[in-house]
Design an enzyme around this catalytic site. Sequence first.
Site, PDB file in Angstrom:
ATOM      1  N   THR A   1       2.559 -49.502 -81.051  1.00  0.00           N
ATOM      2  CA  THR A   1       2.462 -48.178 -81.617  1.00  0.00           C
ATOM      3  C   THR A   1       3.780 -47.434 -81.484  1.00  0.00           C
ATOM      4  O   THR A   1       4.503 -47.641 -80.521  1.00  0.00           O
ATOM      5  CB  THR A   1       1.405 -47.386 -80.815  1.00  0.00           C
TER       6      THR A   1
ATOM      7  N   THR B   1       0.351 -46.239 -75.668  1.00  0.00           N
ATOM      8  CA  THR B   1       0.798 -47.473 -76.303  1.00  0.00           C
ATOM      9  C   THR B   1       0.222 -48.636 -75.520  1.00  0.00           C
ATOM     10  O   THR B   1      -0.064 -48.520 -74.329  1.00  0.00           O
ATOM     11  CB  THR B   1       2.340 -47.546 -76.332  1.00  0.00           C
TER      12      THR B   1
ATOM     13  N   GLY C   1      -5.271 -50.914 -76.984  1.00  0.00           N
ATOM     14  CA  GLY C   1      -5.997 -49.692 -77.291  1.00  0.00           C
ATOM     15  C   GLY C   1      -7.401 -49.624 -76.751  1.00  0.00           C
ATOM     16  O   GLY C   1      -7.909 -48.530 -76.465  1.00  0.00           O
TER      17      GLY C   1
END
Length: 337
Positions: free
Chosen positions: A197, A248, A251
């Site tokens: 991310t 990050t 998830g």
Amino acid sequence: MSSRRQFIKHTFVGAATVGNIAALAAAPKSTKVKKPIVISTWDFGVAANKAAWEVLRVSGRALDAVEQGVQVAEADLGNPTVGKGGYPDRDGHVSLDACIMDELGNCGSVAALEHIAHPIAVARMVMEKTPHVMLVGEGALQFALECGFPKENLLIPSSEEAWKEWLKEKKYKPIMNIENKSFNTDRLPGNQYNHDTIGMLALDEAGNLSGACTTSGMAFKMRGRVGDSPIIGAGLYVDNEVGAATSTGVGEEVIRTVGSFLVVELMRQGYSPEAACKEAVQRIVKKKPETAKQIQVGFLALNKKGEYGSYALQSGFTYAVCTAEKQDLVIKGKHIF
């Protein structure tokens, strides 16, 4: 009578002065706010921060800055973790997730969005043009096309080649910290990749906070899998009274702890950004100690004073900082293991 009145007046003024001094002594010392400032995850945040800084340096709004900033990562075809350069799911489809949040608590999000190169821009449209917070899949694509976003094939040749190589064995074993440009990806076998991310937080000249988060998700994930990145409170959270946080890494573990919301609430209780991030990471360790040793999760936070900090499960996490003094600062995040 006159001397008596003067005595009373002088006594009252003296008492008030003593009271004022005592109050000043008890009051906390003010800290100069460091603004504007923009921070983002990983080394590739440097280029993204520079784009955001072009907005902030002319007294622009933090919301505009983070949207412009993360689009740099989304457009980078050499970045296999975000945007058009992202690796596909196990069926060969590139699907993107993103969310954005402003200083007023407004937020927008898209998940499992295909064929649109800049999901963060669509997320902002969801925030500003609809009564909803999140649109997903076909509905998100329909909305994006109605808003005039061009439909594209997001599976670029290098990603398609990596996917075909993965199909030979169909093994899934994420590699931690592949987002760190110092990591030597040449030594990776064809079936081992990871995704991640870019999360970006900004404090503008007016003292307002905003944040953005965008990703292509885990490489070769199950079709329809959505991680923390587009979920408000997990991948991103902004409270203009306190601060902002983003995450990050894997998830699923961030979602289970509502990680970014947790970090902001800890800052509300008086934790520094770094201490808040560390506590959030420790919650993951406490819930799943064995899993935590095998994955990477990192948090990044910025408070209203312009103070920032991070913490991660594993070594290797980096983040980028941009201020008026320095535009290309990369910091190694602290870690538990």
